[in-house]
Design a protein around this motif. Structure first.
Motif, PDB file in Angstrom:
ATOM      1  N   LEU A  64      24.695  58.403  80.289  1.00 37.97           N
ATOM      2  CA  LEU A  64      23.832  58.176  79.139  1.00 37.97           C
ATOM      3  C   LEU A  64      24.681  58.075  77.881  1.00 37.97           C
ATOM      4  CD1 LEU A  64      21.050  60.737  80.063  1.00 37.97           C
ATOM      5  CD2 LEU A  64      20.931  58.269  80.291  1.00 37.97           C
ATOM      6  N   ALA A  65      24.177  57.355  76.902  1.00 36.63           N
ATOM      7  CA  ALA A  65      24.904  57.154  75.651  1.00 36.63           C
ATOM      8  C   ALA A  65      25.216  58.492  74.983  1.00 36.63           C
ATOM      9  CB  ALA A  65      24.085  56.276  74.707  1.00 36.63           C
ATOM     10  N   GLN A  66      26.299  58.532  74.256  1.00 35.75           N
ATOM     11  CA  GLN A  66      26.743  59.680  73.477  1.00 35.75           C
ATOM     12  C   GLN A  66      27.072  60.890  74.355  1.00 35.75           C
ATOM     13  OE1 GLN A  66      23.194  59.899  71.264  1.00 35.75           O
ATOM     14  NE2 GLN A  66      23.671  58.123  70.013  1.00 35.75           N
ATOM     15  N   GLY A  67      27.353  60.660  75.628  1.00 36.75           N
ATOM     16  CA  GLY A  67      27.742  61.739  76.532  1.00 36.75           C
ATOM     17  C   GLY A  67      26.660  62.774  76.760  1.00 36.75           C
ATOM     18  N   ALA A  68      25.397  62.374  76.639  1.00 35.52           N
ATOM     19  CA  ALA A  68      24.284  63.317  76.752  1.00 35.52           C
ATOM     20  C   ALA A  68      24.079  63.819  78.175  1.00 35.52           C
ATOM     21  CB  ALA A  68      22.997  62.672  76.241  1.00 35.52           C
ATOM     22  N   GLY A  69      24.516  63.073  79.163  1.00 36.51           N
ATOM     23  CA  GLY A  69      24.328  63.463  80.552  1.00 36.51           C
ATOM     24  C   GLY A  69      24.514  62.263  81.454  1.00 36.51           C
TER      25      GLY A  69
ATOM     26  N   PRO B  64      10.286  70.855  77.803  1.00 35.33           N
ATOM     27  CA  PRO B  64      10.175  69.487  77.277  1.00 35.33           C
ATOM     28  C   PRO B  64       9.780  68.501  78.380  1.00 35.33           C
ATOM     29  CG  PRO B  64      12.301  70.448  76.730  1.00 35.33           C
ATOM     30  CD  PRO B  64      11.628  71.382  77.671  1.00 35.33           C
ATOM     31  N   THR B  65       9.262  67.345  77.981  1.00 32.54           N
ATOM     32  CA  THR B  65       8.929  66.288  78.931  1.00 32.54           C
ATOM     33  C   THR B  65       9.905  65.137  78.756  1.00 32.54           C
ATOM     34  OG1 THR B  65       7.358  65.269  77.405  1.00 32.54           O
ATOM     35  CG2 THR B  65       6.475  66.875  78.986  1.00 32.54           C
ATOM     36  N   LEU B  66      10.125  64.410  79.853  1.00 32.82           N
ATOM     37  CA  LEU B  66      11.008  63.250  79.843  1.00 32.82           C
ATOM     38  C   LEU B  66      10.284  62.082  80.501  1.00 32.82           C
ATOM     39  CD1 LEU B  66      13.020  65.894  80.675  1.00 32.82           C
ATOM     40  CD2 LEU B  66      14.647  64.120  80.179  1.00 32.82           C
ATOM     41  N   ALA B  67      10.284  60.942  79.834  1.00 32.38           N
ATOM     42  CA  ALA B  67       9.688  59.719  80.380  1.00 32.38           C
ATOM     43  C   ALA B  67      10.804  58.728  80.662  1.00 32.38           C
ATOM     44  CB  ALA B  67       8.693  59.130  79.401  1.00 32.38           C
ATOM     45  N   LEU B  68      10.728  58.054  81.808  1.00 32.05           N
ATOM     46  CA  LEU B  68      11.723  57.071  82.200  1.00 32.05           C
ATOM     47  C   LEU B  68      11.163  55.676  81.927  1.00 32.05           C
ATOM     48  CD1 LEU B  68      14.004  57.235  85.215  1.00 32.05           C
ATOM     49  CD2 LEU B  68      12.777  55.131  84.826  1.00 32.05           C
ATOM     50  N   ILE B  69      11.914  54.858  81.170  1.00 31.21           N
ATOM     51  CA  ILE B  69      11.525  53.493  80.841  1.00 31.21           C
ATOM     52  C   ILE B  69      12.685  52.583  81.228  1.00 31.21           C
ATOM     53  CG2 ILE B  69      10.801  51.927  78.997  1.00 31.21           C
ATOM     54  CD1 ILE B  69      10.090  54.652  77.470  1.00 31.21           C
TER      55      ILE B  69
ATOM     56  N   ASP C 264      16.879  69.709  70.574  1.00 28.40           N
ATOM     57  CA  ASP C 264      17.880  68.695  70.229  1.00 28.40           C
ATOM     58  C   ASP C 264      17.226  67.495  69.561  1.00 28.40           C
ATOM     59  OD1 ASP C 264      20.234  67.329  70.005  1.00 28.40           O
ATOM     60  OD2 ASP C 264      20.736  67.412  72.120  1.00 28.40           O
ATOM     61  N   ALA C 265      17.896  66.935  68.591  1.00 28.51           N
ATOM     62  CA  ALA C 265      17.348  65.820  67.803  1.00 28.51           C
ATOM     63  C   ALA C 265      17.362  64.495  68.561  1.00 28.51           C
ATOM     64  CB  ALA C 265      18.131  65.671  66.508  1.00 28.51           C
ATOM     65  N   LYS C 266      18.086  64.414  69.682  1.00 26.27           N
ATOM     66  CA  LYS C 266      18.157  63.160  70.437  1.00 26.27           C
ATOM     67  C   LYS C 266      16.834  62.942  71.167  1.00 26.27           C
ATOM     68  CE  LYS C 266      23.074  63.686  71.182  1.00 26.27           C
ATOM     69  NZ  LYS C 266      24.076  64.186  72.085  1.00 26.27           N
ATOM     70  N   ARG C 267      16.068  61.961  70.731  1.00 24.72           N
ATOM     71  CA  ARG C 267      14.765  61.689  71.325  1.00 24.72           C
ATOM     72  C   ARG C 267      14.828  60.642  72.432  1.00 24.72           C
ATOM     73  NH1 ARG C 267      12.202  65.912  69.915  1.00 24.72           N
ATOM     74  NH2 ARG C 267      11.752  66.157  67.731  1.00 24.72           N
ATOM     75  N   LYS C 268      15.764  59.684  72.297  1.00 21.44           N
ATOM     76  CA  LYS C 268      15.910  58.630  73.296  1.00 21.44           C
ATOM     77  C   LYS C 268      17.348  58.605  73.784  1.00 21.44           C
ATOM     78  CE  LYS C 268      12.255  55.565  71.810  1.00 21.44           C
ATOM     79  NZ  LYS C 268      11.901  54.208  71.383  1.00 21.44           N
ATOM     80  N   LEU C 269      17.491  58.663  75.094  1.00 23.37           N
ATOM     81  CA  LEU C 269      18.802  58.602  75.727  1.00 23.37           C
ATOM     82  C   LEU C 269      18.838  57.332  76.559  1.00 23.37           C
ATOM     83  CD1 LEU C 269      18.813  62.284  77.008  1.00 23.37           C
ATOM     84  CD2 LEU C 269      19.796  61.425  74.884  1.00 23.37           C
ATOM     85  N   ALA C 270      19.841  56.497  76.368  1.00 26.45           N
ATOM     86  CA  ALA C 270      19.867  55.197  77.036  1.00 26.45           C
ATOM     87  C   ALA C 270      21.140  54.998  77.843  1.00 26.45           C
ATOM     88  CB  ALA C 270      19.727  54.084  76.012  1.00 26.45           C
ATOM     89  N   ALA C 271      21.013  54.164  78.880  1.00 31.12           N
ATOM     90  CA  ALA C 271      22.146  53.752  79.706  1.00 31.12           C
ATOM     91  C   ALA C 271      21.914  52.298  80.102  1.00 31.12           C
ATOM     92  CB  ALA C 271      22.248  54.627  80.947  1.00 31.12           C
ATOM     93  N   THR C 272      22.989  51.557  80.321  1.00 27.78           N
ATOM     94  CA  THR C 272      22.857  50.171  80.765  1.00 27.78           C
ATOM     95  C   THR C 272      23.322  50.045  82.213  1.00 27.78           C
ATOM     96  OG1 THR C 272      25.025  49.604  79.893  1.00 27.78           O
ATOM     97  CG2 THR C 272      23.142  49.173  78.463  1.00 27.78           C
TER      98      THR C 272
END
Length: 160
Positions: free
Chosen positions: A135-140, A39-44, A107-115
């Motif tokens: 990351l939100a929802q304890g994804a990492g 899979p690929t991951l993009a950072l925004i 995995d269905a989680k397409r966007k993982l966010a943190a503040t």
């Protein structure tokens, strides 16, 4: 006339830079949807109206403990307000959001966010901090070095 909430505030320009970022997560999160194609991951990275786009990277093999690595730095310029309170200089909160967009994973989680509150890392001298954000929802967890640099306005810049 300034509103009372604006009195005593100074607008300061900063450049914040994320360097040496890496993701730690469970192997399930980055399991390929198509065998053999990682899979690929993009950072925004966003703060207010400002957006910075990091590189898109391929997920790493889960054996090294890192799900992905971003070697190219990502910079975001924004304003932080300084306030004098009780004889000390403090900064108003400046919340930013870091989003990882995942493509090609089971995995269905397409966007993982943190503040991240950038004001916490603002100072008048250039500084770097090792930061870890969940990351939100304890994804990492996203780990990186965050540098902040105050952009001083020189006297010469006002000369026309």
């Amino acid at each position: 006339m300034l509103r009372p909430s604006k009195l005593g505030r100074r607008k300061l320009r900063y450049v914040f830079t994320i360097e040496e970022a890496w993701l730690s997560c469970g192997p399930r999160l980055l399991q390929p949807a198509v065998p053999g194609i990682q899979p690929t991951l993009a950072l925004i990275w966003k703060s207010g109206k400002k957006t910075a786009y990091g590189a898109t990277v391929r997920a790493l093999q889960p054996s090294n403990g890192r799900g992905a690595e971003w070697t190219a730095p990502v910079s975001l310029a924004c304003s932080v307000y300084a306030i004098a309170r009780h004889g000390q200089q403090t900064f108003d909160s400046r919340i930013s959001q870091i989003t990882l967009r995942v493509e090609g994973a089971v995995d269905a989680k397409r966007k993982l966010a943190a503040t991240l509150d950038l004001a916490r890392y603002a100072s008048y001298q250039r500084q770097s901090h090792n930061v870890s954000v969940a990351l939100a929802q304890g994804a990492g967890t996203l780990h990186f070095t965050l540098s902040s640099m105050w952009l001083k306005v020189s006297q010469c810049s006002n000369i026309e």
